[in-house]
Design a protein around this motif. Sequence first.
Motif, PDB file in Angstrom:
ATOM      1  N   ALA A 106       0.827  -1.204   0.000  1.00 25.69           N
ATOM      2  CA  ALA A 106       0.000   0.000   0.000  1.00 25.69           C
ATOM      3  C   ALA A 106       0.863   1.258   0.000  1.00 25.69           C
ATOM      4  O   ALA A 106       0.524   2.253  -0.650  1.00 25.69           O
ATOM      5  N   LEU A 107       1.987   1.223   0.723  1.00 26.48           N
ATOM      6  CA  LEU A 107       2.916   2.350   0.689  1.00 26.48           C
ATOM      7  C   LEU A 107       3.551   2.488  -0.696  1.00 26.48           C
ATOM      8  O   LEU A 107       3.770   3.613  -1.180  1.00 26.48           O
ATOM      9  N   ASP A 108       3.852   1.368  -1.347  1.00 28.55           N
ATOM     10  CA  ASP A 108       4.362   1.413  -2.718  1.00 28.55           C
ATOM     11  C   ASP A 108       3.371   2.131  -3.630  1.00 28.55           C
ATOM     12  O   ASP A 108       3.772   2.918  -4.500  1.00 28.55           O
ATOM     13  N   ASP A 109       2.080   1.846  -3.439  1.00 29.41           N
ATOM     14  CA  ASP A 109       1.045   2.508  -4.245  1.00 29.41           C
ATOM     15  C   ASP A 109       1.053   4.018  -3.996  1.00 29.41           C
ATOM     16  O   ASP A 109       0.937   4.812  -4.937  1.00 29.41           O
ATOM     17  N   GLN A 110       1.187   4.409  -2.733  1.00 28.32           N
ATOM     18  CA  GLN A 110       1.230   5.836  -2.401  1.00 28.32           C
ATOM     19  C   GLN A 110       2.448   6.506  -3.048  1.00 28.32           C
ATOM     20  O   GLN A 110       2.358   7.634  -3.556  1.00 28.32           O
TER      21      GLN A 110
END
Length: 225
Positions: A106-110
């Motif tokens: 999810a942090l990668d997506d951000q």
Amino acid sequence: ERFRKSFDALDAARKGAAAPLYNEAFGANKAIDSAVLRRIEATPAGQEAFRRARVMMQNDMQRLGATDAELTALAREAGLEGGQAVPRGGVAPGLKLEFWDYVKRALDDQIGIAQRAGEANQVRVLTGLKSGLVRELDALDATAAAGPNSVRPVGGAYARARAAYAGPSQIMDAMEQGTAFMKSGAPDGAGSLRASLANMTEDQRHAFRVGAVQALRDKVDGMVT
């Protein structure tokens, strides 16, 4: 056609190499916790990643934690006395490493969203947050300090899984960069292209050329059909 087959073969290779290591790491870390993880979770970006990870994991029909029979029995006993209901799935002593891997994703997506928006400072902050999360997960896995449900005497599988996945991924990224370059050119000019190529391995530069050639073929095919 050959380009797509090469791309698909790389995708299959990274999944095949990484999957057993991920399974080993996830199976051995059923409940992890630390002060570092709690600090990351408390940040605004961490809270958003936590929320998205919970939704993704539930959509994948996965539990966030492994149920502990003894804790569930104690909670049920306390719940009966206090009039409170115990969660239907039971009580878990902590969150699984697998859940925290969803948080990392999810942090990668951000980070990806911030990069596309040209928000350099946000990319820097989010990348630092993700790096801190990964370091802590690696440390917990490698030192077996993952909590009462850790069943593995030695660790490090989580770090090895990411490394196994990253190698083919870097080649695939280079192929896509070559394709994008032929379609639209280097976004910051020839200097940016030279800098990017200089930081690539020989295998990555070859993959870049493969992607560029494929994009050129597609362009020619589009002109003659």
